[in-house]
Design a protein around this motif. Structure first.
Motif: not given
Lengths: 388, 237
Positions: B3, B5, B29-30, B32, B71-73, B75, B79
């Motif tokens: 991941f 950020v 990725a994560r 923001e 905040q988004l993940r 995957l 998304k």
């Protein structure tokens, strides 16, 4: 009456010569062949055959199935064709216009700049529309116009021409023993070693100082444009009776060398552009004078041979000059030393001009008396082709 | 799984101007995303900031003094998309973030080639390494994948380097003329580049060629005829 050859012919010769820089070597090396053949058979047939061969070379290149085919056809055959066109044509211009030799030569060689500018946008257009095969095919057709241009080289008796030795071989051998001629040829070996450097490496230098594609192209195009102007201007200037031609030549070679030395100072787009314009003008100026100058050194009788031989010698300078500059750049990291070296070559060449007999004694007018040889057009007939 | 950020902000400032930012992601990725308020608005109270994806309003907004973030993940492909933050006060000010897979460039100008020749088409991915490349040709309105092992004497697909793929079409015919697509597969989705191939027959440049050669012949004839004419005149005079 004699027909002015400048415009139509010059433009045609330029159109062919622009295409490809490898053939430049064939063009210069084939110089003596062009002279020998045209002395034997006359300028017109040789030029027409040359025009045909150059078109044929490009035509065959369109059907190439392998890189070597291209080198042989476009490089060798077309280059040979141009050698057969170039020497006789410039020799003829020189012989037919003894009173305005420099101006006539200047007009003739300015054609190269015209077609250079025209081909700049034309070649990419041809490539986009027809691909490289079609582009070569159409460039071949354009080259065939050299046959028509060559047809204009009407064989005419030139009054007051000093009879040079008629035989080919003795003529060439004699030249090789002629001190002033050798010095003149060496001058242009040195000149050619430096002359092409800004044309070949200019775009890269523009990138080096931070210009983008568009601006780099602008610098190069501007340089080529004023080149044409310089050719005509210098030709005209030298025709004004006042100073012997060799002094004009010395001045322009010196000036070109000095501008080259100043080139590394162009570190912004504006600065580089200004220096490029100055260089283009000076570089163009020395072309017609180089050819008109041969006549001053060897006389009209030997003119055509002298041109051919000088071209052959020059090829060593031009073949080594630009790669040497590139090597210097790789060694030092930028083009400063390359341009300084090129300028040094030109200055050395200009010093040699001082040693020529015609320099300090005023010659009898600018014209056909005293056996002034036909100006041998030789040397950088076209500025380097813009990247295709 | 790795991941990363990442942080992206945009200043909500001048109203009326639309602010957009493109964010390229090739693997999970994560992220923001934050929208920060320009100082000139800091005096306003009770500001409402909403984060949306399409019509869907998102919750879980982190709020600090003058910034709002989510905040988004990311995957998978679902998304990705456009996320917007909207400030509702006297005027409505909004900013958009476009989360996308890396773009692939094809070629604007068509590639011109001739019948019987070999054409080479190149596709590059800038900065990101695709997992796989696939080539498609268009058959009518359909895109058909090119199988180079099946038609090995017609198509050759080479992966020259991690970012570059090559499609060689041998023995061109008129039917090969058309639009081709190179597709790069990333962890988060696929991306396509468009290329156009034109196959010409040699007759096409031949016509202007013959026209110019005819012009040359005419010119040469004129020159010689004029010369003969003027010689005759001299003799008569």
């Amino acid at each position: 009456c004699l027909r002015p050859l400048g415009g139509a012919f010059g433009a045609r010769a330029g159109a062919a010569a622009w295409v490809g820089s490898a053939p430049l070597a064939a063009l210069q090396l084939g110089g003596p062949l062009g002279s020998a053949l045209s002395t034997r058979f006359g300028a017109r047939p040789v030029a027409m055959v040359g025009g045909f061969l150059s078109g044929l070379g490009l035509f065959l290149g369109a059907f190439a199935t392998h890189m070597t085919h291209l080198y042989l056809s476009v490089g060798l055959l077309a280059g040979l064709g141009w050698a057969l066109v170039f020497t006789p044509s410039l020799g003829t211009v020189g012989r037919y216009f003894p009173a305005q030799r420099a101006l006539a030569t200047g007009l003739a060689v300015s054609g190269a700049s015209v077609s250079g500018l025209a081909l700049g946008p034309l070649v990419p257009l041809l490539l986009d529309t027809y691909g490289w095969r079609g582009a070569l095919l159409l460039l071949a057709a354009i080259s065939f116009n050299l046959v028509a241009a060559g047809a204009l080289l009407r064989p005419l008796p030139v009054p007051n021409e000093s009879p040079g030795p008629p035989r080919d071989r003795p003529g060439l051998v004699r030249l090789l023993r002629h001190g002033p001629f050798l010095r003149y040829a060496l001058t242009f070996v040195l000149v050619d070693a430096g002359y092409y450097v800004p044309f070949v490496h200019g775009a890269a230098r523009a990138h080096e100082v931070g210009c983008d594609e568009h601006r780099a192209g602008l610098v190069m195009a501007a340089m080529a444009a004023v080149d044409g102007g310089g050719r005509i201007a210098a030709g005209w200037l030298a025709g004004q009776p006042a100073t012997p031609l060799l002094r004009h030549l010395f001045a322009w070679v010196l000036l070109t060398g000095l501008v080259l030395l100043l080139l590394p100072l162009g570190t912004s787009f504006g600065g580089l552009l200004a220096l490029a314009l100055a260089y283009g003008f000076c570089a163009g100026a020395l072309v017609p004078l180089q050819f008109a100058g041969v006549a001053e050194v060897v006389g009209t009788g030997q003119l055509v041979h002298a041109i051919g031989l000088m071209q052959m010698f020059e090829s060593f300078g031009s073949l080594l000059g630009a790669p040497f500059a590139g090597w210097l750049r790789d060694m030092t990291g930028n083009y400063t030393i390359s341009f300084l070296a090129a300028g040094a070559f030109l200055l050395a060449g200009s010093l040699l001009i001082l040693t020529l007999p015609g320099f300090f004694h005023t010659s009898q007018g600018s014209g056909g008396k005293e056996g002034s040889p036909a100006p041998a057009p030789d040397g950088p007939e076209t500025p380097p082709t813009p990247p295709i | 799984k790795m991941f990363f950020v990442k942080n992206f902000f945009t200043l909500l400032g001048v109203s009326g101007t639309s602010m957009e930012k493109n964010i390229t992601l090739d693997s999970a990725a994560r992220i923001e995303l934050s929208c920060r308020l320009d100082n000139k608005y800091s005096h306003l109270k009770s500001l409402q900031v909403t984060w949306k994806r399409g019509n869907e309003t998102l919750r879980h907004i982190n709020k600090t003094e003058n910034s709002w973030s989510i905040q988004l993940r990311i995957l998978d492909n679902s998304k990705l998309g456009s996320y917007s933050c909207t400030l509702r006060g006297e005027e409505e000010i909004s900013a958009m973030f476009h989360l996308q897979v890396p773009k692939i460039e094809g070629k604007e100008k068509p590639i011109v080639s001739y019948e019987g020749d070999t054409a080479v088409m190149i596709c590059k991915s800038f900065g990101y390494i695709p997992i796989a490349w696939t080539w498609y040709m268009t058959n009518g309105s359909e895109q058909v994948a090119i199988n180079d092992s099946l038609l090995a004497d017609k198509y050759v697909i080479n992966r020259i380097s991690a970012n570059v793929t090559n499609l060689k079409i041998l023995k061109l015919t008129k039917e090969d003329d058309g639009i081709y697509w190179c597709e790069a597969a990333f962890e988060l989705g696929r991306s396509k580049g468009k290329l156009k191939l034109k196959v010409l027959s040699l007759m096409v440049p031949l016509k202007p060629f013959l026209a110019i050669v005819a012009e040359v012949v005419v010119l040469v004839t004129i020159v010689f005829l004029y010369e003969m004419y003027s010689k005759k005149k001299e003799k008569c005079a």
